[in-house]
Design an enzyme around this catalytic site. Structure first.
Site, mmCIF file in Angstrom:
data_model
loop_
_atom_site.group_PDB
_atom_site.id
_atom_site.type_symbol
_atom_site.label_atom_id
_atom_site.label_comp_id
_atom_site.label_asym_id
_atom_site.label_seq_id
_atom_site.Cartn_x
_atom_site.Cartn_y
_atom_site.Cartn_z
ATOM 1 N N LYS A 125 0.698 -1.166 0.163
ATOM 2 C CA LYS A 125 -0.031 0.067 -0.087
ATOM 3 C C LYS A 125 0.708 1.463 -0.091
ATOM 4 O O LYS A 125 0.282 2.312 -0.374
ATOM 5 C CB LYS A 125 -1.029 -0.124 1.005
ATOM 6 C CG LYS A 125 -1.874 -1.201 1.270
ATOM 7 C CD LYS A 125 -2.686 -1.260 0.005
ATOM 8 C CE LYS A 125 -3.683 -0.128 -0.491
ATOM 9 N NZ LYS A 125 -4.718 -0.332 -1.410
HETATM 10 N N1 PMP Z 1 -2.930 -7.152 1.260
HETATM 11 C C1 PMP Z 1 -2.985 -6.555 2.508
HETATM 12 C C2 PMP Z 1 -2.396 -7.034 3.607
HETATM 13 C C3 PMP Z 1 -3.399 -5.362 2.283
HETATM 14 O O1 PMP Z 1 -3.362 -4.387 3.132
HETATM 15 C C4 PMP Z 1 -4.010 -4.773 1.151
HETATM 16 C C5 PMP Z 1 -4.717 -3.459 0.772
HETATM 17 N N2 PMP Z 1 -5.838 -3.190 1.515
HETATM 18 C C6 PMP Z 1 -4.036 -5.901 0.053
HETATM 19 C C7 PMP Z 1 -3.689 -6.972 0.220
HETATM 20 C C8 PMP Z 1 -4.664 -5.548 -1.518
HETATM 21 O O2 PMP Z 1 -4.190 -4.508 -2.222
HETATM 22 P P1 PMP Z 1 -5.297 -3.528 -3.103
HETATM 23 O O3 PMP Z 1 -5.982 -2.523 -2.167
HETATM 24 O O4 PMP Z 1 -4.242 -2.862 -4.035
HETATM 25 O O5 PMP Z 1 -6.151 -4.391 -3.587
#
Ligand code: PMP
Length: 338
Positions: A46
């Site tokens: 993130k």
């Molecule tokens: N894994 C974790 C631990 C996250 O914090 C996030 C983001 N919320 C994601 C995966 C997914 O990423 P995205 O928001 O780009 O879909």
């Protein structure tokens, strides 16, 4: 010799290694590769979104020196916004569902964010954490980052994650696998990779209780099939970041399979990761077993397991929740496909 150039921490987001997961590559006869996003300054994938959201808001003139940024986040976006925000002179206020791991709340407080935990409510409820963040921003004149529907998020992945994977695999990547929180990672990376080579297969790995598997497989938002302990993923609606993308295949991954992968990576690869990374890697292995051998498959190692010590790496918690850290990856996959 030219004079060396030095940059502050906000300039060091991305350019993460692409790590070969040796044992799972051998098991499947494919190259299973994990993008080491836990190595970013704030410790997660993130940071890329946070960098993109802040930089875009600065360009648009909606973030000015001394401004406050507010965001509804499961934690990692808040950490990224706070790390990059501090490097650029902004304060952060973080609205977080109180179901998230205590480590992430502590981490945010230690970094100096103002943290407001709120009861976990569905998006349809006006007191969902995102709506609270939007309302507070409107009332107080703060900048609401809006990671779910602000496409500066996926643009960051289009500009960095996609090109990095393309270069690191010398254009040989066959498939890209990612779970969905906001969808920024899946959308931005896949838009870039498909532009480079339309043959790249885009795969969504979805936990139970989320709607993305149904959406990409059947075009509906059914999600009434269970639940997951994975934090930061598990989306029930089509965010703006997910609009108009092509996803070729979606897999359901249960928590036990993801946990078996997390422990395998810990014990045999020296990688200490959270459950969303386990879901991603499990998705990559499923794709490899279905379509390999001989493929190059890239996925995301989203964040470190250190943020989940009190849950995923706590024997009592695992026992209470029916999860077995001793079940092998092979046995978990066998059970899953039975
Ligand atoms: N894994 C974790 C631990 C996250 O914090 C996030 C983001 N919320 C994601 C995966 C997914 O990423 P995205 O928001 O780009 O879909």
């Amino acid at each position: 010799m030219s004079r060396p150039q030095y940059h502050a921490v906000d300039s060091h987001v991305g350019k993460t290694p692409l790590i070969r997961l040796n044992k799972l590559s051998e098991l499947t006869g494919c190259e299973i590769l994990g993008k080491a996003e836990f190595m970013n300054p704030g410790g997660s994938v993130k940071d890329r979104a946070a960098y993109g959201l802040i930089t875009d808001a600065e360009k648009r003139g909606v973030l000015k020196p001394g401004s406050t940024i507010i965001e509804g986040t499961a934690g990692n976006t808040g950490i990224g916004l706070t790390v990059i925000g501090h490097a650029r002179g902004y304060q952060t206020v973080i609205i977080i569902p109180e179901t998230q791991s205590p480590e992430k709340l502590q981490y945010l407080r230690t970094l100096g964010a103002e943290v407001i935990p709120v009861p976990a409510k569905p998006y349809s409820d006006p007191d969902n954490y995102n709506h609270i963040a939007r309302r507070m921003a409107e009332e107080r004149g703060w900048f609401w980052a809006n990671q779910f529907d602000n496409t500066a998020n996926r643009q960051a992945h289009y500009e960095t994650t996609g090109p990095e994977i393309w270069e690191q695999t010398a254009g040989t990547v066959d498939a890209f696998v990612a779970a969905v929180g906001t969808g920024g990672t899946l959308a931005g990376t896949s838009l870039f990779l498909k532009e480079k080579n339309p043959e790249v297969t885009v795969v969504c790995a979805d936990p139970y209780g989320a709607a993305m598997w149904s959406w990409f497989t059947h075009g509906n938002l059914d999600n009434d099939d269970g639940d997951s302990f994975a934090e930061g993923i598990g989306q029930g609606r089509v965010t703006r970041n997910l609009e108009d993308i092509t996803v070729d295949k979606a897999y359901r991954v249960d928590d036990q399979t993801a946990l078996s992968v997390v422990y395998q990576l810990l014990r045999e690869e020296g990688l200490f990761l959270g459950l969303s990374s386990g879901i991603n890697v499990a998705g990559a292995v499923k794709y490899a077993l279905d379509h390999g051998p001989g493929l190059t498959i890239a996925t995301i190692l989203c964040d470190s397991g250190a943020k989940y010590q009190s849950k995923l790496f706590n024997g009592e918690w695992l026992l209470e929740n029916g999860l077995d850290p001793g079940l092998s990856v092979e046995a978990a996959f066998e059970r899953n496909s039975a």
